[in-house]
Design a protein around this motif. Structure first.
Motif, PDB file in Angstrom:
ATOM      1  N   ALA A  56       8.078   1.175  15.079  1.00  0.00           N
ATOM      2  CA  ALA A  56       8.178  -0.102  14.370  1.00  0.00           C
ATOM      3  C   ALA A  56       7.744   0.166  12.941  1.00  0.00           C
ATOM      4  CB  ALA A  56       7.283  -1.147  15.016  1.00  0.00           C
ATOM      5  N   LEU A  57       8.639  -0.070  11.999  1.00  0.00           N
ATOM      6  CA  LEU A  57       8.327   0.119  10.589  1.00  0.00           C
ATOM      7  C   LEU A  57       8.152  -1.238   9.928  1.00  0.00           C
ATOM      8  CD1 LEU A  57       9.617   2.887  11.312  1.00  0.00           C
ATOM      9  CD2 LEU A  57      10.549   2.898   9.009  1.00  0.00           C
ATOM     10  N   THR A  58       7.126  -1.353   9.140  1.00  0.00           N
ATOM     11  CA  THR A  58       6.925  -2.535   8.316  1.00  0.00           C
ATOM     12  C   THR A  58       6.952  -2.062   6.873  1.00  0.00           C
ATOM     13  OG1 THR A  58       5.543  -3.593   9.986  1.00  0.00           O
ATOM     14  CG2 THR A  58       5.396  -4.459   7.755  1.00  0.00           C
ATOM     15  N   VAL A  59       7.931  -2.543   6.126  1.00  0.00           N
ATOM     16  CA  VAL A  59       8.025  -2.216   4.710  1.00  0.00           C
ATOM     17  C   VAL A  59       7.414  -3.386   3.951  1.00  0.00           C
ATOM     18  CG1 VAL A  59       9.541  -1.567   2.808  1.00  0.00           C
ATOM     19  CG2 VAL A  59      10.145  -0.914   5.145  1.00  0.00           C
ATOM     20  N   ARG A  60       6.331  -3.119   3.256  1.00  0.00           N
ATOM     21  CA  ARG A  60       5.605  -4.138   2.509  1.00  0.00           C
ATOM     22  C   ARG A  60       6.383  -4.536   1.248  1.00  0.00           C
ATOM     23  NH1 ARG A  60       2.469  -5.516   6.456  1.00  0.00           N
ATOM     24  NH2 ARG A  60       1.073  -3.895   7.180  1.00  0.00           N
ATOM     25  N   PRO A  61       6.092  -5.699   0.688  1.00  0.00           N
ATOM     26  CA  PRO A  61       6.822  -6.154  -0.504  1.00  0.00           C
ATOM     27  C   PRO A  61       6.773  -5.179  -1.685  1.00  0.00           C
ATOM     28  CG  PRO A  61       5.636  -7.979   0.463  1.00  0.00           C
ATOM     29  CD  PRO A  61       5.204  -6.740   1.210  1.00  0.00           C
ATOM     30  N   ALA A  62       5.736  -4.358  -1.776  1.00  0.00           N
ATOM     31  CA  ALA A  62       5.658  -3.383  -2.871  1.00  0.00           C
ATOM     32  C   ALA A  62       6.354  -2.068  -2.518  1.00  0.00           C
ATOM     33  CB  ALA A  62       4.198  -3.124  -3.232  1.00  0.00           C
ATOM     34  N   GLY A  63       6.838  -1.923  -1.270  1.00  0.00           N
ATOM     35  CA  GLY A  63       7.587  -0.740  -0.869  1.00  0.00           C
ATOM     36  C   GLY A  63       6.833   0.245  -0.003  1.00  0.00           C
ATOM     37  N   GLU A  64       5.534   0.007   0.265  1.00  0.00           N
ATOM     38  CA  GLU A  64       4.799   0.904   1.156  1.00  0.00           C
ATOM     39  C   GLU A  64       5.262   0.690   2.586  1.00  0.00           C
ATOM     40  OE1 GLU A  64       3.000  -1.658  -0.331  1.00  0.00           O
ATOM     41  OE2 GLU A  64       2.282  -0.685  -2.136  1.00  0.00           O
ATOM     42  N   VAL A  65       5.109   1.725   3.409  1.00  0.00           N
ATOM     43  CA  VAL A  65       5.575   1.671   4.793  1.00  0.00           C
ATOM     44  C   VAL A  65       4.411   1.864   5.760  1.00  0.00           C
ATOM     45  CG1 VAL A  65       7.102   2.753   6.503  1.00  0.00           C
ATOM     46  CG2 VAL A  65       7.836   2.560   4.126  1.00  0.00           C
ATOM     47  N   GLU A  66       4.356   0.997   6.756  1.00  0.00           N
ATOM     48  CA  GLU A  66       3.394   1.123   7.855  1.00  0.00           C
ATOM     49  C   GLU A  66       4.195   1.407   9.116  1.00  0.00           C
ATOM     50  OE1 GLU A  66       0.849  -2.035  10.350  1.00  0.00           O
ATOM     51  OE2 GLU A  66       0.375  -2.005   8.206  1.00  0.00           O
ATOM     52  N   VAL A  67       3.703   2.338   9.943  1.00  0.00           N
ATOM     53  CA  VAL A  67       4.453   2.763  11.125  1.00  0.00           C
ATOM     54  C   VAL A  67       3.583   2.635  12.373  1.00  0.00           C
ATOM     55  CG1 VAL A  67       5.694   4.670  12.221  1.00  0.00           C
ATOM     56  CG2 VAL A  67       5.763   4.406   9.734  1.00  0.00           C
ATOM     57  N   ASP A  93       9.734   6.021   0.903  1.00  0.00           N
ATOM     58  CA  ASP A  93       9.420   5.367  -0.355  1.00  0.00           C
ATOM     59  C   ASP A  93      10.451   4.283  -0.679  1.00  0.00           C
ATOM     60  OD1 ASP A  93       8.608   4.655  -2.878  1.00  0.00           O
ATOM     61  OD2 ASP A  93       8.754   6.663  -3.726  1.00  0.00           O
ATOM     62  N   PHE A  94      10.026   3.053  -0.553  1.00  0.00           N
ATOM     63  CA  PHE A  94      10.885   1.915  -0.870  1.00  0.00           C
ATOM     64  C   PHE A  94      10.447   1.245  -2.170  1.00  0.00           C
ATOM     65  CE2 PHE A  94      11.677   2.389   3.635  1.00  0.00           C
ATOM     66  CZ  PHE A  94      12.997   1.988   3.806  1.00  0.00           C
ATOM     67  N   ARG A  95       9.583   1.909  -2.958  1.00  0.00           N
ATOM     68  CA  ARG A  95       9.063   1.262  -4.169  1.00  0.00           C
ATOM     69  C   ARG A  95      10.160   0.931  -5.175  1.00  0.00           C
ATOM     70  NH1 ARG A  95       4.553   5.316  -5.763  1.00  0.00           N
ATOM     71  NH2 ARG A  95       6.137   6.658  -4.848  1.00  0.00           N
ATOM     72  N   ALA A  96      11.175   1.755  -5.277  1.00  0.00           N
ATOM     73  CA  ALA A  96      12.257   1.493  -6.229  1.00  0.00           C
ATOM     74  C   ALA A  96      13.154   0.350  -5.766  1.00  0.00           C
ATOM     75  CB  ALA A  96      13.084   2.756  -6.448  1.00  0.00           C
ATOM     76  N   THR A  97      13.217   0.131  -4.453  1.00  0.00           N
ATOM     77  CA  THR A  97      14.066  -0.933  -3.894  1.00  0.00           C
ATOM     78  C   THR A  97      13.317  -1.652  -2.782  1.00  0.00           C
ATOM     79  OG1 THR A  97      15.050   0.695  -2.429  1.00  0.00           O
ATOM     80  CG2 THR A  97      16.264   0.187  -4.444  1.00  0.00           C
ATOM     81  N   PRO A  98      12.220  -2.345  -3.101  1.00  0.00           N
ATOM     82  CA  PRO A  98      11.435  -3.005  -2.056  1.00  0.00           C
ATOM     83  C   PRO A  98      12.200  -4.171  -1.433  1.00  0.00           C
ATOM     84  CG  PRO A  98      10.642  -3.655  -4.208  1.00  0.00           C
ATOM     85  CD  PRO A  98      11.690  -2.606  -4.429  1.00  0.00           C
ATOM     86  N   PRO A  99      11.781  -4.591  -0.255  1.00  0.00           N
ATOM     87  CA  PRO A  99      12.442  -5.735   0.370  1.00  0.00           C
ATOM     88  C   PRO A  99      12.218  -7.008  -0.454  1.00  0.00           C
ATOM     89  CG  PRO A  99      10.496  -5.093   1.615  1.00  0.00           C
ATOM     90  CD  PRO A  99      10.683  -4.073   0.555  1.00  0.00           C
TER      91      PRO A  99
END
Length: 133
Positions: A56-67, A93-99
């Motif tokens: 289960a991945l949680t991508v935070r609004p700033a782009g960090e990932v918790e697994v 790394d989702f920092r460049a394209t965060p949710p």
């Protein structure tokens, strides 16, 4: 009694926790060889290693990932595959394209099974008499 419904989103508002499929596929696709290397490295030591794991991945609004690990195969755990993949997923790394609109929650199942062709090749290499009628 009237049922409550969630408020409708305006077309200009993104859905909570949304990211484009293209972006998601691109980020995960670039990481795929690295993720698979965790399995292939362990399989070099245990040729019959197979199993599945679901993250289960949680991508935070700033782009960090918790697994988190939802489901696991004991064999993959013992071989270090689950921990290796988890570490690599946490480095996404989702920092460049965060949710947009909040956290993005993903379920990522991974199954590692020996390919039937590979199994057949090993079997036939060890038993050529089976080819003769």
């Amino acid at each position: 009694m009237r049922e409550s419904r969630p408020p409708a989103l305006r077309p200009s508002e993104p859905a909570p926790g949304s990211i484009s499929d293209r972006t998601l596929r691109s980020i995960l696709g670039r990481k795929r060889p690295s993720l698979e290397s965790c399995y292939h490295g362990a399989r070099a030591l245990a040729p019959t290693l197979e199993g599945g794991v679901t993250f289960a991945l949680t991508v935070r609004p700033a782009g960090e990932v918790e697994v988190d690990v939802l489901e696991r195969s004991p064999a993959l755990d013992q071989a270090g595959v689950t921990a290796g993949i988890r570490e690599k997923l946490e480095a996404l790394d989702f920092r460049a394209t965060p949710p947009q609109g909040g956290e993005l929650h993903l379920r990522v199942p991974m199954n590692f099974l020996q390919l039937m062709e590979e199994i057949a090749a090993r079997f036939l290499a060890g038993a050529p008499e089976l080819l003769d009628p």
